[in-house]
Every structure is written in structure tokens, then in C-alpha cells.
Enzyme design. Structure first.
Site, PDB file in Angstrom:
ATOM      1  N   HIS A 157       0.770  -1.259   0.000  1.00 17.60           N
ATOM      2  CA  HIS A 157       0.000   0.000   0.000  1.00 17.60           C
ATOM      3  C   HIS A 157       0.799   1.308   0.000  1.00 17.60           C
ATOM      4  O   HIS A 157       0.214   2.372  -0.188  1.00 17.60           O
ATOM      5  CB  HIS A 157      -0.971   0.083   1.200  1.00 17.60           C
ATOM      6  CG  HIS A 157      -1.722  -1.155   1.520  1.00 17.60           C
ATOM      7  ND1 HIS A 157      -2.613  -1.733   0.646  1.00 17.60           N
ATOM      8  CD2 HIS A 157      -1.729  -1.949   2.636  1.00 17.60           C
ATOM      9  CE1 HIS A 157      -3.136  -2.815   1.215  1.00 17.60           C
ATOM     10  NE2 HIS A 157      -2.609  -2.979   2.410  1.00 17.60           N
TER      11      HIS A 157
ATOM     12  N   ASP B 288       3.614  -8.475   0.430  1.00 19.43           N
ATOM     13  CA  ASP B 288       4.242  -9.341   1.445  1.00 19.43           C
ATOM     14  C   ASP B 288       3.293 -10.411   1.968  1.00 19.43           C
ATOM     15  O   ASP B 288       3.717 -11.533   2.271  1.00 19.43           O
ATOM     16  CB  ASP B 288       4.897  -8.543   2.581  1.00 19.43           C
ATOM     17  CG  ASP B 288       3.951  -7.643   3.341  1.00 19.43           C
ATOM     18  OD1 ASP B 288       2.750  -7.596   3.027  1.00 19.43           O
ATOM     19  OD2 ASP B 288       4.436  -6.960   4.268  1.00 19.43           O
TER      20      ASP B 288
HETATM   21  O1  LIG Z   1      -0.978  -3.167   5.336  1.00 22.81           O
HETATM   22  C1  LIG Z   1      -0.702  -4.352   5.389  1.00 22.81           C
HETATM   23  C2  LIG Z   1      -1.606  -5.355   4.760  1.00 22.81           C
HETATM   24  O2  LIG Z   1      -2.790  -4.821   4.251  1.00 22.81           O
HETATM   25  C3  LIG Z   1       0.550  -4.802   6.061  1.00 22.81           C
HETATM   26  O3  LIG Z   1       0.553  -6.174   6.286  1.00 22.81           O
HETATM   27  C4  LIG Z   1       1.761  -4.370   5.294  1.00 22.81           C
HETATM   28  O4  LIG Z   1       1.836  -5.151   4.100  1.00 22.81           O
HETATM   29  C5  LIG Z   1       3.047  -4.416   6.126  1.00 22.81           C
HETATM   30  O5  LIG Z   1       3.479  -5.669   6.458  1.00 22.81           O
HETATM   31  P1  LIG Z   1       4.630  -6.038   7.536  1.00 22.81           P
HETATM   32  O6  LIG Z   1       5.723  -5.031   7.427  1.00 22.81           O
HETATM   33  O7  LIG Z   1       3.972  -6.095   8.855  1.00 22.81           O
HETATM   34  O8  LIG Z   1       5.064  -7.417   7.081  1.00 22.81           O
END
Ligand SMILES: O=C(CO)[C@@H](O)[C@H](O)COP(=O)(O)O
Ligand SMILES: Nc1ncnc2c1ncn2[C@@H]1O[C@H](COP(=O)(O)OP(=O)(O)O)[C@@H](O)[C@H]1O
Length: 498
Positions: free
Chosen positions: A82, A239
Site C-alpha cells: 500500500h 508481502d
Molecule cells: O498493510 C498491510 C496489509 O494490508 C501490512 O501487512 C503491510 O503489508 C506491512 O506488512 P509487515 O511489514 O507487517 O510485514
């Protein structure tokens, strides 16, 4: 022996892994980078810190291995979702990236919901939330028009990193799904949404499947990292999509729990028309023409990280958590809600903040640490509840992310989720998913499923303890009352925030 490289661009750090064709991690390295919180609710990073960090991690990793650069069949990426990276015509960033956990866009979300509301949900399959990319684009349009005027393209974090390593501009479907600009079922940018919010279609990058090749390594990046010029690079994925691939969530059945900076409960979904009414996110998977649904806790690992930085700065997580296993469920009557930066599932609310309820003079730091771990897990249980209420079976949970390093936490997950929890032999889910995309993309395997059968190695299994399951059911009911009871208090406190 052939190898692939997985790069996971996380929020706290970038992690790189070198994996051989039998799925063993032969070398790994990591570099962290700063987060900037200029105002309450803001969260930014400098995109060039990601590039410098990744090149440094690849240099360190290649110095640890005897693998020859010619034997590296491919590289791919997993990226924090995002985040808005705005680029000028020369593909230079115009400002810091605005990240997934930045909640400055409440006004834009309200305006967008009023303007397109149900159509937006129908097309993108998700409700308008502060974390998604489109409200961030609107915020820059409205608050920094002089910057927006110079913008010719937007990318997501890992796509910017890939651009700087290959010179190629692309975005894969699993990450594009988190922008609120993609027609998720049709797999194309939505002209309806672009037109409604004054965004030219040329502002959206070309789309690719996760396993598509999107360029090769640039000569100067190859020279700096010790990799071969021309190494094939594959698009990669969000991710959570990569975490799901790395955890083997490629068909319905198993559920993933990821505790990174955020926390995620994720399930595979074959049916593009499945309607969760926006209660949970619905995105394209990294596996071609598949989907997944997930609930998100904004401050999962972040809560524990914050607690460590604030109260045990010079200790490791293992030192901080050494005594939590000696404390019974309920942390001596202490409850924590993990709303440090607001929340997404099941309470989309940028104003709510965290609380400790029930502090007693008998409580020690270990009680607080246990309460933080329990509160995070209760929040994830809210997503499991939503899935179960929608008819999904949740009986086996594959646990990944930094939180899966702690066995007490994994047992707690089994007891709170009332499900079997499986740890993988390494907790690098998203980086492993990225490596698997490179392995399938480069033809080392015919499909992600074939690769999963070789690469995914399950480790310890944690079975729920029925006595603790019952204790946690009672505690969870109490936890669920805290949101409603602290909502108005937090609204009144909001003007006092920095
Ligand atoms: O905003 C979301 C999913 O919608 C988060 O899961 C980000 O993708 C960040 O992930 P991490 O740094 O916690 O792995
Ligand atoms: N040894 C540990 N025990 C328990 N939790 C840990 C441990 N190490 C890291 N964590 C948790 O994992 C989080 C980082 O997870 P990670 O998957 O690396 O995040 P990201 O991908 O967002 O950068 C930390 O914020 C912390 O809460």
C-alpha cells in the site's frame, strides 16, 4: 546446484535470502531503515533507504556464500503493501513514501466513500481505509498540489526497489489490489475510479503476474552486489501474498497467521465473486488467477517492538520475553488492546488508541509483556472469528513472521485460536515466498505448487490445550468489550495528541 534470491522489503528491515534448488537457505542478510513519524498518525520512509539497504544486504549475503553468480536463476521480491511512492518523469521520488500504517487520510476516505461508496467496494472488493494507496494519492493532490503537479507515475515500495535494480516499471496484481485502483476480479486498472478522482490512467504502472519476468539486473547493481549482470528478475508480490506462498497457502484449507510489524490472518479463496462485504480485505493472490482474504491488526509486532523500545531498550526480544511463559493466561488480570496507531479489522478506526486495563501493584514487566502478546493474539482472533462466521474452517494455522520466533507465543496462538499451530523450519515466510516466485518464474519448477512441495519445511506443531482454550474464551469476551468502552474516551483525547 542452482539458487534463487528472495528479497522481503518489510517495514522494519529488508531481508534477503539465498535458497538452493532443494529449498535450503544457504545465506541470509538484513538491513534496517528508519521510520519517520513527523506528526501523530503519520508514517513515512525514504524510498532510497530501501535501495541502499537492499544493496547492502545483498553484498553481505553474497560475501557469505561460495555460490557462483551464474548459478543464480532469478531474483524476486515481497514488499510491504500500500505505500505510496510518487515519481517524476525521470522516475525520481518526489517526497518520502507514505506507508500502509499512516492514518492521516481519514477525511479523504470519508469523501471517497461518499462519492463512490458501494461502487468502489464492488470494483475493488475492499472498503476505503486510510492504509490503502488511493486515499494517500488524494491527500497529496489536496495538500501538496505543487508536488502532485510534478508526479507522472506512482509505484508501491517493492516496485520502486525493483525499478532501481532493473530500470523496469511494473506492478504485480497482488500488490496492485491494495491500491484501491484495481478492478480485482477483472485484473485491470479501473477507469471508473481513476476518472472519479482525477487520476490519469497513465499514472498507473503496467501490470504483471507475480511470476512474470520484469527485466534483468542492471550492470551497476550487479557490480555492487557481486551478482551477475543480466540475472533474471521476476515481478514478486505483496508481502502477505508472498507470506501465503511461503507458508503453502495455495489452496483452501490452511490459514496463515503472520506477526510482522502488522498482524495478518489470511485464507486462500478460489472464487472471485465471494463477497465478504468489505469486513475483511479481498485481494489477488501471487498465484495466477487466485485470491485471498485477510484481516489485519495494524500494530501486532509493532506493539511488542514499541514495548521493548520503551521499557527494555537494551534487551533482546528473548531476554524481554524470558519470563512470560511462567505467567498464567490472563497476565494476572491485565488486558492490552493493540491500537497504537488505530485499527483495521474488525474496527476500521484511525482514532482509537491502545489501552492497558486492570493494572495492579503486583504486576511486573513480564505481566505487561504477556498482556501485550495476548492482546495482539486476541486481535488476530477477531479475524479468525470473522472467517469462521463466514463458514470458513480454521483448524490449522501456519504461523510466520518475527512473532513466530517465540514458542510461548505460538502455544498462546494455539490456545486462543483453538487450532493446531504449525511453525515452519524458518519463519522467513515472505522472503521464502519471493524466492519461490523466482524459482517458479525461472522454470526451476513448473508451478508454485511444485516448488512448495520441495521448499516448504514444516517444523514444531503446537496443539491447543483445552483448559487454556476455555480460559482464553472467557478472557476474549472481556477483551471484546474494551473497544466500545474506550472509543469515546479516545475521541476526547484526540486533540491532545502530538
Ligand atoms: O498493510 C498491510 C496489509 O494490508 C501490512 O501487512 C503491510 O503489508 C506491512 O506488512 P509487515 O511489514 O507487517 O510485514
Ligand atoms: N525473538 C522474538 N520473539 C518474539 N517476537 C519477535 C522476536 N523477534 C522479532 N519479533 C517480533 O517480530 C516483529 C518483526 O517481524 P518481521 O516479520 O521481521 O517484520 P517486518 O516484516 O514488518 O519488518 C517485531 O516487531 C517483534 O514484535
Amino acid at each position: 546446484m542452482k539458487y534463487v534470491i528472495g528479497i522481503d522489503l518489510g517495514t522494519s528491515a529488508v531481508k534477503t535470502i539465498l535458497v538452493n534448488e532443494t529449498g535450503d537457505i544457504c545465506a541470509e542478510a538484513s538491513k534496517s531503515f528508519p521510520l519517520f513519524h513527523e506528526k501523530a498518525g503519520w508514517s513515512e520512509q525514504n524510498p532510497d533507504d530501501w535501495v541502499t539497504g537492499t544493496i547492502g544486504a545483498l553484498q553481505d549475503m553474497m560475501a557469505l556464500t561460495k555460490a557462483s553468480p551464474e548459478d543464480i536463476a532469478g531474483i524476486s521480491y515481497s514488499g510491504q503493501m500500500h505505500g505510496l511512492v510518487l515519481l517524476d518523469q525521470e522516475h525520481q521520488p518526489l517526497r518520502n513514501a507514505i506507508l500502509w500504517n499512516d492514518t492521516r487520510t481519514t477525511k479523504q476516505c470519508e469523501e471517497m466513500t461518499a462519492a463512490l461508496g458501494e461502487d468502489l467496494l464492488r470494483i475493488t472488493r475492499n472498503r476505503v481505509l486510510e492504509g490503502f494507496t488511493l486515499p494517500k494519492i488524494r491527500w497529496v493532490q489536496q495538500n501538496e498540489p505543487e508536488i502532485f503537479e510534478k508526479a507522472s507515475l506512482f509505484l508501491l515500495p517493492k516496485d520502486y526497489l525493483r525499478l532501481k535494480m532493473t530500470g523496469d516499471v511494473h506492478m504485480d496484481y497482488s500488490d496492485a489490489a491494495g491500491t484501491l485502483l484495481l478492478d480485482v476480479a477483472k485484473k485491470e486498472w479501473s477507469s471508473t475510479i481513476c476518472e472519479a478522482f482525477d487520476i490519469p490512467l497513465s499514472f498507473c504502472p503496467p501490470l504483471a503476474d507475480s511470476t512474470d519476468q520484469t527485466g534483468t539486473l542492471l550492470p551497476d547493481v550487479a557490480a555492487k552486489t557481486g551478482l551477475g549482470e543480466g540475472t533474471p528478475v521476476f515481478a514478486g508480490g505483496a508481502d502477505n501474498a508472498c507470506g501465503a506462498i511461503g507458508a503453502g497457502i495455495l489452496t483452501s484449507g490452511k490459514t496463515m497467521c503472520s506477526i510482522g510489524t502488522s498482524g495478518v490472518i489470511l485464507a486462500h479463496e478460489e472464487d472471485a465473486s465471494r463477497d465478504f462485504e468489505g469486513k475483511v480485505h479481498f485481494f489477488n493472490h501471487g498465484k495466477k488467477n487466485a485470491f485471498y482474504t485477510m484481516g489485519v491488526t495494524l500494530s501486532a509486532g509493532h506493539s511488542l517492538q514499541w514495548f521493548k523500545e520503551t521499557f527494555a531498550e537494551n534487551e533482546s526480544f528473548d531476554q524481554l520475553l524470558a519470563e512470560v511463559g511462567d505467567i498464567p493466561p490472563g497476565a494476572g488480570g491485565l488486558l492490552y488492546t493493540p491500537y497504537l496507531v488505530g485499527e483495521r479489522t474488525p474496527h476500521p478506526d484511525s482514532v482509537i488508541r491502545a489501552s492497558f486495563i486492570g493494572m495492579d501493584s503486583a504486576h511486573t514487566r513480564a505481566h505487561f509483556a504477556r498482556a501485550v502478546m495476548e492482546g495482539i493474539t486476541f486481535s488476530l482472533q477477531e479475524s479468525i472469528n470473522l472467517f469462521r462466521n463466514e463458514g470458513k474452517t480454521v483448524d490449522t494455522v501456519i504461523s510466520i513472521g518475527g512473532g513466530a520466533k517465540n514458542d510461548v507465543w505460538l502455544q498462546m496462538q494455539a490456545d486462543i485460536f483453538h487450532a493446531k499451530v504449525v511453525k515452519l523450519q524458518n519463519e522467513q515466510g515472505p522472503a521464502m515466498g519471493a524466492a519461490m516466485i523466482a524459482a517458479a518464474g525461472s522454470g526451476l519448477f513448473h508451478s508454485l505448487e511444485e516448488c512448495a512441495a520441495v521448499f516448504i519445511k514444516e517444523g514444531t506443531v503446537f496443539m491447543p490445550n483445552e483448559e487454556r482454550v476455555e480460559q482464553y474464551k472467557s478472557l476474549f469476551s472481556i477483551y471484546q468489550t474494551v473497544y466500545d468502552q474506550t472509543k469515546s474516551i479516545n475521541e476526547q483525547l484526540q486533540p491532545f495528541r502530538a
